[in-house]
Design a protein around this motif. Structure first.
Motif, PDB file in Angstrom:
ATOM      1  N   THR A  81       0.724  -1.214  -0.042  1.00  0.00           N
ATOM      2  CA  THR A  81      -0.038  -0.116   0.009  1.00  0.00           C
ATOM      3  C   THR A  81       0.982   1.360  -0.127  1.00  0.00           C
ATOM      4  O   THR A  81       0.492   2.193  -0.718  1.00  0.00           O
ATOM      5  N   ILE A  82       1.875   1.266   0.731  1.00  0.00           N
ATOM      6  CA  ILE A  82       2.724   2.555   0.936  1.00  0.00           C
ATOM      7  C   ILE A  82       4.223   2.365   0.371  1.00  0.00           C
ATOM      8  O   ILE A  82       5.156   3.189   0.683  1.00  0.00           O
ATOM      9  N   MET A  92      10.874  -7.547  -0.876  1.00  0.00           N
ATOM     10  CA  MET A  92      10.889  -7.921  -2.307  1.00  0.00           C
ATOM     11  C   MET A  92       9.235  -7.752  -2.885  1.00  0.00           C
ATOM     12  O   MET A  92       9.000  -7.624  -3.871  1.00  0.00           O
ATOM     13  N   THR A  93       8.222  -7.940  -1.825  1.00  0.00           N
ATOM     14  CA  THR A  93       6.935  -7.660  -2.066  1.00  0.00           C
ATOM     15  C   THR A  93       6.872  -6.038  -2.762  1.00  0.00           C
ATOM     16  O   THR A  93       6.090  -5.849  -3.512  1.00  0.00           O
ATOM     17  N   CYS A  94       7.446  -5.113  -2.069  1.00  0.00           N
ATOM     18  CA  CYS A  94       7.490  -3.808  -2.439  1.00  0.00           C
ATOM     19  C   CYS A  94       7.801  -3.768  -4.138  1.00  0.00           C
ATOM     20  O   CYS A  94       7.082  -2.849  -4.711  1.00  0.00           O
ATOM     21  N   MET A  95       8.542  -4.446  -4.572  1.00  0.00           N
ATOM     22  CA  MET A  95       9.082  -4.492  -5.751  1.00  0.00           C
ATOM     23  C   MET A  95       7.919  -4.677  -7.057  1.00  0.00           C
ATOM     24  O   MET A  95       7.752  -4.040  -7.815  1.00  0.00           O
ATOM     25  N   GLU A  96       7.182  -5.534  -6.468  1.00  0.00           N
ATOM     26  CA  GLU A  96       5.631  -5.907  -7.457  1.00  0.00           C
ATOM     27  C   GLU A  96       4.585  -5.449  -6.892  1.00  0.00           C
ATOM     28  O   GLU A  96       3.561  -5.074  -7.616  1.00  0.00           O
ATOM     29  N   GLY A  97       4.372  -5.520  -5.663  1.00  0.00           N
ATOM     30  CA  GLY A  97       2.868  -4.861  -4.841  1.00  0.00           C
ATOM     31  C   GLY A  97       2.717  -3.493  -5.088  1.00  0.00           C
ATOM     32  O   GLY A  97       1.727  -3.166  -5.311  1.00  0.00           O
ATOM     33  N   TYR A  98       3.727  -2.526  -4.756  1.00  0.00           N
ATOM     34  CA  TYR A  98       3.422  -1.248  -5.037  1.00  0.00           C
ATOM     35  C   TYR A  98       3.176  -0.702  -6.417  1.00  0.00           C
ATOM     36  O   TYR A  98       2.229  -0.025  -6.634  1.00  0.00           O
ATOM     37  N   PRO A  99       3.804  -1.294  -7.564  1.00  0.00           N
ATOM     38  CA  PRO A  99       3.439  -1.027  -8.811  1.00  0.00           C
ATOM     39  C   PRO A  99       1.836  -1.380  -9.193  1.00  0.00           C
ATOM     40  O   PRO A  99       1.424  -0.641  -9.840  1.00  0.00           O
ATOM     41  N   GLY A 104      -3.916   0.562  -9.392  1.00  0.00           N
ATOM     42  CA  GLY A 104      -5.468   0.097  -8.954  1.00  0.00           C
ATOM     43  C   GLY A 104      -5.817  -1.287  -8.558  1.00  0.00           C
ATOM     44  O   GLY A 104      -6.843  -1.692  -8.409  1.00  0.00           O
ATOM     45  N   LEU A 105      -4.709  -2.050  -8.496  1.00  0.00           N
ATOM     46  CA  LEU A 105      -4.793  -3.523  -8.229  1.00  0.00           C
ATOM     47  C   LEU A 105      -4.190  -3.882  -6.939  1.00  0.00           C
ATOM     48  O   LEU A 105      -3.995  -4.784  -6.602  1.00  0.00           O
ATOM     49  N   GLY A 106      -4.300  -2.912  -6.094  1.00  0.00           N
ATOM     50  CA  GLY A 106      -3.647  -3.079  -4.545  1.00  0.00           C
ATOM     51  C   GLY A 106      -4.436  -4.201  -3.907  1.00  0.00           C
ATOM     52  O   GLY A 106      -3.617  -4.957  -3.118  1.00  0.00           O
ATOM     53  N   ALA A 107      -5.821  -4.224  -3.957  1.00  0.00           N
ATOM     54  CA  ALA A 107      -6.512  -5.331  -3.330  1.00  0.00           C
ATOM     55  C   ALA A 107      -6.055  -6.885  -3.968  1.00  0.00           C
ATOM     56  O   ALA A 107      -5.837  -7.874  -2.936  1.00  0.00           O
ATOM     57  N   LEU A 390      -5.836  -2.282   5.989  1.00  0.00           N
ATOM     58  CA  LEU A 390      -5.228  -0.924   5.498  1.00  0.00           C
ATOM     59  C   LEU A 390      -5.661   0.072   6.557  1.00  0.00           C
ATOM     60  O   LEU A 390      -5.003   0.988   6.500  1.00  0.00           O
ATOM     61  N   LYS A 391      -6.401  -0.133   7.499  1.00  0.00           N
ATOM     62  CA  LYS A 391      -6.499   1.005   8.584  1.00  0.00           C
ATOM     63  C   LYS A 391      -5.627   0.725   9.858  1.00  0.00           C
ATOM     64  O   LYS A 391      -5.593   1.530  10.663  1.00  0.00           O
ATOM     65  N   ILE A 392      -4.860  -0.170   9.914  1.00  0.00           N
ATOM     66  CA  ILE A 392      -4.117  -0.764  10.962  1.00  0.00           C
ATOM     67  C   ILE A 392      -3.066   0.643  11.268  1.00  0.00           C
ATOM     68  O   ILE A 392      -2.621   0.870  11.958  1.00  0.00           O
ATOM     69  N   VAL A 393      -2.512   1.070  10.199  1.00  0.00           N
ATOM     70  CA  VAL A 393      -1.507   2.314  10.206  1.00  0.00           C
ATOM     71  C   VAL A 393      -2.038   3.499  10.696  1.00  0.00           C
ATOM     72  O   VAL A 393      -1.376   4.376  11.219  1.00  0.00           O
ATOM     73  N   ARG A 394      -3.269   3.642  10.998  1.00  0.00           N
ATOM     74  CA  ARG A 394      -4.162   4.791  11.562  1.00  0.00           C
ATOM     75  C   ARG A 394      -3.706   4.795  13.146  1.00  0.00           C
ATOM     76  O   ARG A 394      -4.091   5.918  13.827  1.00  0.00           O
ATOM     77  N   ILE A 395      -3.593   3.717  13.644  1.00  0.00           N
ATOM     78  CA  ILE A 395      -3.063   3.720  15.317  1.00  0.00           C
ATOM     79  C   ILE A 395      -2.282   4.729  15.600  1.00  0.00           C
ATOM     80  O   ILE A 395      -0.967   4.952  14.835  1.00  0.00           O
ATOM     81  N   ASN A 396      -2.605   5.504  16.440  1.00  0.00           N
ATOM     82  CA  ASN A 396      -1.913   6.579  16.990  1.00  0.00           C
ATOM     83  C   ASN A 396      -0.580   6.275  17.552  1.00  0.00           C
ATOM     84  O   ASN A 396      -0.361   5.378  18.584  1.00  0.00           O
TER      85      ASN A 396
END
Length: 514
Positions: A81-82, A92-99, A104-107, A390-396
């Motif tokens: 996601t980010i 290595m997941t960043c390599m293919e996941g973020y593109p 628009g294929l994040g899910a 995807l909302k986990i990162v909202r934790i203060n």
């Protein structure tokens, strides 16, 4: 065959309501810690360590398995996601996941990562179930000289796989020094106490683990500006997906190919068996292999699903592999299994062939918990809670880290009932923080703390048996085998590391470009 039947019988324990509750709690704690940048499954188990004192050992180990499996997997959430891996194994997941996310294929990317992790984790757990009896048979043939040589092999490999080997050696030496404080294991004399009565009992394992991992990590995270952290995670806060978008179709999985799932699972499992290799190496090797055999290698780096699946399948298959040397030989396969080894030692259980022969009924639920976490909880959690991950990162983070600090320091007191040990944990945390800032790895430290005393015990016992003749390490076949293996790894692994580092630099450059 009897051992396999005992392992399968462990299913009845895991499916008890209370055991399932502990497994589910551990699984979702691992999800949160793995998905939040800076936190890891290792830190989650470190914080759970003092809490396990109040529960039966079986439930504590079941809970740890849930944390272990989900913590490795959930690093892919923020990687996709980010473009920030929640765990080192998700690079290595960043390599293919973020593109894919940008297209628009994040899910879909999260869905493929989850299914790949579930398949890899399940195969790794099944291999653990069926291979560990053979590992026990081999382990029973290793005598005292061989045990020392085996630990020496593990310590050498742990140093070699690190990029900064001299710093790894110094960190390991520091861990061994702290482990020798207190009473001599073979003689009734104290050593390195400097006249401090509180040090006669030595430094508690919980104190060392929480200081080295929890306290030092909190200092490190305190250096990250909160406004900067919010800016980093704001991208994930705006993402919205429907639940059905997370489920990959059978056609998409068929395009990835069953060979990719199986090969990546075996690669991850085998690398997991190697002491100190870990999930990051498993994901990297599997990713490179997937690119090598791909019909369209030019797609890698732009959103190739098979590259994403290969990395995520391998890093979760590693979990089952890392458990084999830890349980059968007492040699942790990675940093997290080193902490799990600490959990066992807190309960007075020393891993080894005798444990798996005489107390398999205790270990069996742990095997099944690992399998259930991968095969059942992972896909089920994706379907039920995928959009909420995807909302986990909202934790203060200010509330989160202050809570972790309180839990960590109180955890030391709960384990030792000593304010002195609390102070030691804080001091060790400060030292390890500065070590970390200077690029010193912390995994060799904790493995040295655990394996160092065992190496000393086996070496001194062997020398007593041989009346001080060191040739005993060469005249025993099992010891000679591990010594030769140590030399072989010391020569071959650095060469392989140099090639891997060159490829990794290219991969990191592509991630930055994306």
């Amino acid at each position: 065959m009897d051992q396999i039947l005992q392992i399968l019988a462990g299913t009845t324990v895991v499916f008890q309501p209370l055991a399932l509750l502990y497994l589910s709690i551990g699984f979702f704690i691992g999800i949160v810690f793995g998905a939040l940048p800076g936190l890891t499954s290792m830190l989650a188990i470190v914080l759970l360590l003092p809490m396990t004192y109040t529960m039966p050992m079986t439930y504590a180990l079941i809970m740890c398995m849930g944390v272990y499996m989900s913590g490795i997997y959930s690093g892919s959430i923020t990687a996709i996601t980010i473009n920030i891996p929640g765990a080192p194994s998700a690079l290595m997941t960043c390599m293919e996941g973020y593109p894919m996310m940008r297209k628009g294929l994040g899910a879909k990317a999260i869905g493929h990562a989850t299914i790949g992790s579930a398949i890899g984790g399940s195969i790794g757990a099944l291999l653990l179930i069926f291979v560990s009896p053979m590992a026990v048979s081999l382990a029973l043939k290793i005598r005292t000289p061989g045990k020392f040589s085996l630990i020496l092999f593990a310590l050498v490999v742990i140093v070699i796989v690190e990029k900064k080997r001299m710093k790894a050696i110094l960190t390991m030496a520091f861990g061994i020094m702290l482990a020798t404080v207190g009473m001599d294991p073979l003689k009734s004399v104290s050593r390195f106490t400097f006249g401090i009565p509180n040090l006669i009992e030595g430094i508690d394992l919980t104190t060392l683990i929480i200081g080295a991992f929890a306290i030092s990590e909190l200092f490190d995270q305190a250096m990250v500006n909160n406004a900067e952290y919010k800016k980093i995670t704001s991208a994930a806060n705006s993402v919205k997906f429907k639940r059905r978008e997370f489920i990959p179709t059978f056609k998409e999985m068929k395009e990835v190919g069953w060979k990719t799932y199986l090969k990546s699972s075996f690669i991850g499992y085998i690398i997991g068996v190697l002491p100190g290799a870990g999930a990051s190496m498993a994901a990297f090797v599997s990713y490179v292999e997937a690119k090598r055999v791909s019909k369209h290698p030019e797609r890698f780096g732009t959103g190739a699903v098979d590259g994403l699946v290969a990395a995520e399948t391998a890093n979760n298959a590693m979990c089952g592999g890392a458990m084999v040397p830890m349980l059968s030989l007492g040699i942790p396969g990675d940093g997290t299994t080193a902490i799990i080894l600490g959990v066992l030692m807190v309960y007075g259980v020393v891993p080894g062939p005798d444990l798996l022969v005489k107390q398999m009924h205790v270990m069996a639920p742990m095997y099944m918990a690992l399998l259930i976490s991968a095969a059942v909880l992972m896909p089920l959690s994706l379907f039920l809670f995928g959009p909420y991950y995807l909302k986990i990162v909202r934790i203060n983070r200010l509330v989160l880290y202050s809570s972790i600090a309180l839990i960590a320091i109180l955890g030391v007191f709960a384990a030792t009932y000593s304010a002195f040990q609390m102070g030691l944990a804080l001091a060790i945390g400060v030292v390890m923080y500065f070590f970390k800032r200077q690029g010193y790895p912390n995994v060799p430290f904790i493995l040295a703390v655990i394996l160092g005393p065992l190496a000393e015990q086996y070496m001194r016992t062997t020398m007593t048996i041989s009346s001080g003749n060191p040739l005993i390490f060469i005249t025993h076949f099992d010891s000679l085998f591990f010594l030769l293996l140590t030399v072989a790894f010391a020569i071959l692994l650095p060469r392989a590391n140099r090639r891997a580092e060159a490829l990794e630099k290219k991969s990191e450059e592509k991630v930055k470009q994306v």
